[in-house]
Design an enzyme around this catalytic site. Structure first.
Site, short mmCIF file in Angstrom:
data_model
loop_
_atom_site.label_atom_id
_atom_site.label_comp_id
_atom_site.label_asym_id
_atom_site.label_seq_id
_atom_site.Cartn_x
_atom_site.Cartn_y
_atom_site.Cartn_z
N ASN A 162 8.16 -5.60 -1.15
CA ASN A 162 8.05 -4.45 -0.25
C ASN A 162 6.59 -4.42 0.19
O ASN A 162 5.73 -3.89 -0.51
CB ASN A 162 8.45 -3.14 -0.94
CG ASN A 162 8.47 -1.98 0.06
OD1 ASN A 162 7.93 -2.09 1.16
ND2 ASN A 162 9.07 -0.87 -0.34
N TYR A 170 11.00 9.10 1.10
CA TYR A 170 11.06 8.07 0.04
C TYR A 170 11.72 8.54 -1.25
O TYR A 170 11.88 7.75 -2.18
CB TYR A 170 9.64 7.55 -0.25
CG TYR A 170 9.01 6.90 0.96
CD1 TYR A 170 9.51 5.69 1.45
CD2 TYR A 170 7.94 7.49 1.63
CE1 TYR A 170 8.95 5.09 2.57
CE2 TYR A 170 7.38 6.90 2.75
CZ TYR A 170 7.89 5.69 3.21
OH TYR A 170 7.34 5.11 4.32
N ALA A 225 3.34 -0.95 4.73
CA ALA A 225 2.79 -0.97 6.10
C ALA A 225 2.42 -2.37 6.57
O ALA A 225 2.51 -2.67 7.77
CB ALA A 225 1.58 -0.04 6.18
N ARG A 251 4.65 10.97 -2.57
CA ARG A 251 4.47 10.60 -1.17
C ARG A 251 5.71 10.92 -0.33
O ARG A 251 6.78 10.37 -0.58
CB ARG A 251 4.24 9.09 -1.14
CG ARG A 251 4.18 8.50 0.21
CD ARG A 251 4.27 7.00 0.14
NE ARG A 251 4.04 6.50 1.47
CZ ARG A 251 4.34 5.28 1.87
NH1 ARG A 251 4.86 4.42 1.04
NH2 ARG A 251 4.10 4.92 3.10
N PRO A 275 0.79 -1.23 0.00
CA PRO A 275 0.00 0.00 0.00
C PRO A 275 0.82 1.29 0.00
O PRO A 275 1.86 1.37 0.66
CB PRO A 275 -0.83 -0.09 1.29
CG PRO A 275 -0.09 -1.05 2.15
CD PRO A 275 0.55 -2.03 1.22
N ASN A 276 0.32 2.24 -0.75
CA ASN A 276 0.88 3.60 -0.87
C ASN A 276 2.13 3.69 -1.74
O ASN A 276 2.59 4.78 -2.05
CB ASN A 276 1.16 4.22 0.51
CG ASN A 276 -0.11 4.38 1.33
OD1 ASN A 276 -1.03 5.07 0.90
ND2 ASN A 276 -0.20 3.73 2.47
C1 DQA Z 1 8.40 1.10 3.51
C2 DQA Z 1 8.54 1.35 5.01
C3 DQA Z 1 7.22 1.09 5.71
O1 DQA Z 1 7.36 1.35 7.11
C4 DQA Z 1 6.14 2.01 5.18
O2 DQA Z 1 4.90 1.70 5.78
C5 DQA Z 1 6.06 2.00 3.69
C6 DQA Z 1 7.27 1.91 2.90
C7 DQA Z 1 9.70 1.47 2.74
O3 DQA Z 1 9.82 1.04 1.61
O4 DQA Z 1 10.54 2.18 3.28
O5 DQA Z 1 4.97 2.16 3.13
O6 DQA Z 1 8.16 -0.29 3.30
#
Ligand code: DQA
Length: 143
Positions: free
Chosen positions: A73, A22, A76, A17, A9-10
């Protein structure tokens, strides 16, 4: 060899974002990076992203059923999803957990992973290049 690169997600909002965390690389850039790396390594890659946990579980079942290595990946879900862990546990081919950010430098809850102890290896905090490193390791390992 074919590798599934699975994003939770995201991650589809990379670039927009929290760029301070990131980076400015977009999700489309990430897909290109993985595809370009795979081409260079002579392997096949399929890069996917979902915001829906059940879809991710289904993709991990697919990897388990077809013996496909995974770069995961789980975003969350990493920190709380027993369902994603249980699905990832069924993958017998190598599974590399990747995080773009260094989850150990951030909030305490991010240091807890439901995946690290079942993953073949973990790449954390090296930005999107972590995906390329994971693919390279998988390609070298399969020789
Ligand atoms: C993440 C780290 C996680 O804690 C976060 O919820 C993400 C991205 C990362 O790639 O750094 O969505 O997996």
């Amino acid at each position: 060899m074919k590798v599934l690169v699975l994003n939770g997600p995201n991650l589809g909002r990379l670039g927009k974002r929290e760029p301070a965390v990131y980076g400015s690389t977009t999700y489309a850039d990430l897909v290109s990076l993985c595809e370009g790396t795979a081409k260079e390594l002579g392997i096949d890659v399929e890069v996917r992203q979902t915001d829906h946990e059940g879809e991710m579980v289904g993709w991990l079942h697919e990897a388990a059923d077809h013996g496909l290595p995974v770069v995961l990946n789980a975003a969350a879900w990493t920190h709380y999803s027993v369902a994603v862990r249980d699905a990832a546990s069924q993958v017998e081919a190598p599974l590399i957990e990747v995080h773009i950010s260094n989850v150990h430098k951030r909030e305490e809850f991010r240091a807890r992973s439901y995946l690290s102890d079942i993953a073949t290896g973990v790449v954390v905090g090296l930005g999107v290049r972590g995906y390329a490193l994971a693919l390279r390791w998988l390609a070298e390992e399969s020789v």
